[in-house]
Design an enzyme around this catalytic site. Sequence first.
Site, PDB file in Angstrom:
ATOM      1  N   ARG A 168       0.808  -1.090  -0.071  1.00  0.00           N
ATOM      2  CA  ARG A 168       0.032   0.002  -0.126  1.00  0.00           C
ATOM      3  C   ARG A 168       0.920   1.313  -0.101  1.00  0.00           C
ATOM      4  NH1 ARG A 168      -2.065  -3.574   4.124  1.00  0.00           N
ATOM      5  NH2 ARG A 168      -4.249  -4.632   3.542  1.00  0.00           N
TER       6      ARG A 168
ATOM      7  N   LYS B 290      -1.716  -2.726   8.054  1.00  0.00           N
ATOM      8  CA  LYS B 290      -2.989  -2.437   8.845  1.00  0.00           C
ATOM      9  C   LYS B 290      -2.995  -3.075  10.102  1.00  0.00           C
ATOM     10  CE  LYS B 290      -6.053  -0.998   5.014  1.00  0.00           C
ATOM     11  NZ  LYS B 290      -7.338  -0.929   4.523  1.00  0.00           N
TER      12      LYS B 290
ATOM     13  N   HIS C 210      -2.576   2.402  -5.835  1.00  0.00           N
ATOM     14  CA  HIS C 210      -3.535   1.209  -5.558  1.00  0.00           C
ATOM     15  C   HIS C 210      -3.766   0.481  -6.751  1.00  0.00           C
ATOM     16  CE1 HIS C 210      -6.393  -1.213  -3.534  1.00  0.00           C
ATOM     17  NE2 HIS C 210      -7.191  -0.978  -4.606  1.00  0.00           N
TER      18      HIS C 210
ATOM     19  N   ARG D  38      -0.577  -1.701  -7.170  1.00  0.00           N
ATOM     20  CA  ARG D  38      -0.810  -2.766  -5.979  1.00  0.00           C
ATOM     21  C   ARG D  38      -1.864  -3.941  -6.789  1.00  0.00           C
ATOM     22  NH1 ARG D  38      -1.165  -4.145  -0.723  1.00  0.00           N
ATOM     23  NH2 ARG D  38      -3.357  -4.895   0.032  1.00  0.00           N
TER      24      ARG D  38
ATOM     25  N   HIS E 140      -3.560  -9.024   3.404  1.00  0.00           N
ATOM     26  CA  HIS E 140      -4.877  -9.075   3.679  1.00  0.00           C
ATOM     27  C   HIS E 140      -5.381 -10.027   4.902  1.00  0.00           C
ATOM     28  CE1 HIS E 140      -5.889  -7.756  -0.573  1.00  0.00           C
ATOM     29  NE2 HIS E 140      -5.729  -6.704   0.107  1.00  0.00           N
TER      30      HIS E 140
ATOM     31  N   TYR F 290      -9.382  -8.116  -5.532  1.00  0.00           N
ATOM     32  CA  TYR F 290      -8.088  -7.738  -6.394  1.00  0.00           C
ATOM     33  C   TYR F 290      -8.019  -8.612  -7.335  1.00  0.00           C
ATOM     34  CZ  TYR F 290      -6.781  -4.496  -2.701  1.00  0.00           C
ATOM     35  OH  TYR F 290      -6.904  -3.272  -1.737  1.00  0.00           O
TER      36      TYR F 290
END
Length: 303
Positions: free
Chosen positions: A150, A174, A245, A248, A271, A280
């Site tokens: 990211r 994250k 993005h 990515r 993820h 994705y």
Amino acid sequence: MTLALEEAVSDFGRHLRAERDVSPHTLRAYLGDLNDLVGYAADTGVTEPGELDVSLLRAWLARQHALGRSRATLARRTAAVRAFTRHLHRRGLLDDDPGLLLGTPKRQRDLPIALTQEEAARLLDTMDAQGPLGLRDLAVLELLYGTGVRVSELCGLDIDDLDTGRRTVRVLGKGGRERTVPVGEPAVRAVQDWLRAGRPALSTEGSGPALFLGVRGGRLHPTSARRIVHDRINEVGEVPDLSPHGLRHSAATHLLEGGADLRSVQEILGHASLQTTQIYTHVAPERLKHVHRQAHPRGAQPD
């Protein structure tokens, strides 16, 4: 006069910051949603947390829908309300949790544009990498595409997060989850060129260990990184304009096209859920047909 419901929202914000460690973006979004709810509730005469019920919450969400809010916004606002009412219930300010009775609008997932493998090669092989900024920008794009990280993760990298010997990069994702991502030789080479001949020209006493720097020597900001991607793509031409993005997403797509399994791509992208990875990855139908022919006992086509 401050409403008790407003004070409850402020308390919830402190809870999110101190105990949930949510991102600043999520915090702003949730508090904005809940302040809108407080205003709507006040218009109906509701000012106390204990007066919230499912009818009011549904009426507020219905109004959001009537105002043309997107599915994604409605889903986020529903999530914000659920988290808020759960917090109030645990604090003893609500006898029951009305958020449990709310349905969740299905989000419409629009896939970002992905480059073809030929377009990705054209972009990275023809970029002007002259001077400190040119070296930096090439390293930024190579690393975004080569690792699928990211943009916020890229900007958070420090110099020692890259292990050039093992060709891996340590990424803080994250939720504070750390992962190690493989890095291809072109990206490693581009970063080494930047560190050798580009970064020293921009570095200042305040640069610290940041891998990528802005023009004033501070850590590169995600907004600046997004602008770099757009500008460099426009300079090259004949390549669809996209965001970090999109790079990515291109990385994930090309990994799958090359034969990577979905679980491996999930780990590379960081993820938490495999379902997110599937969003994705729109694998080319021809590759799926090839896999089916190779793997299924009745997949072979008759001669």
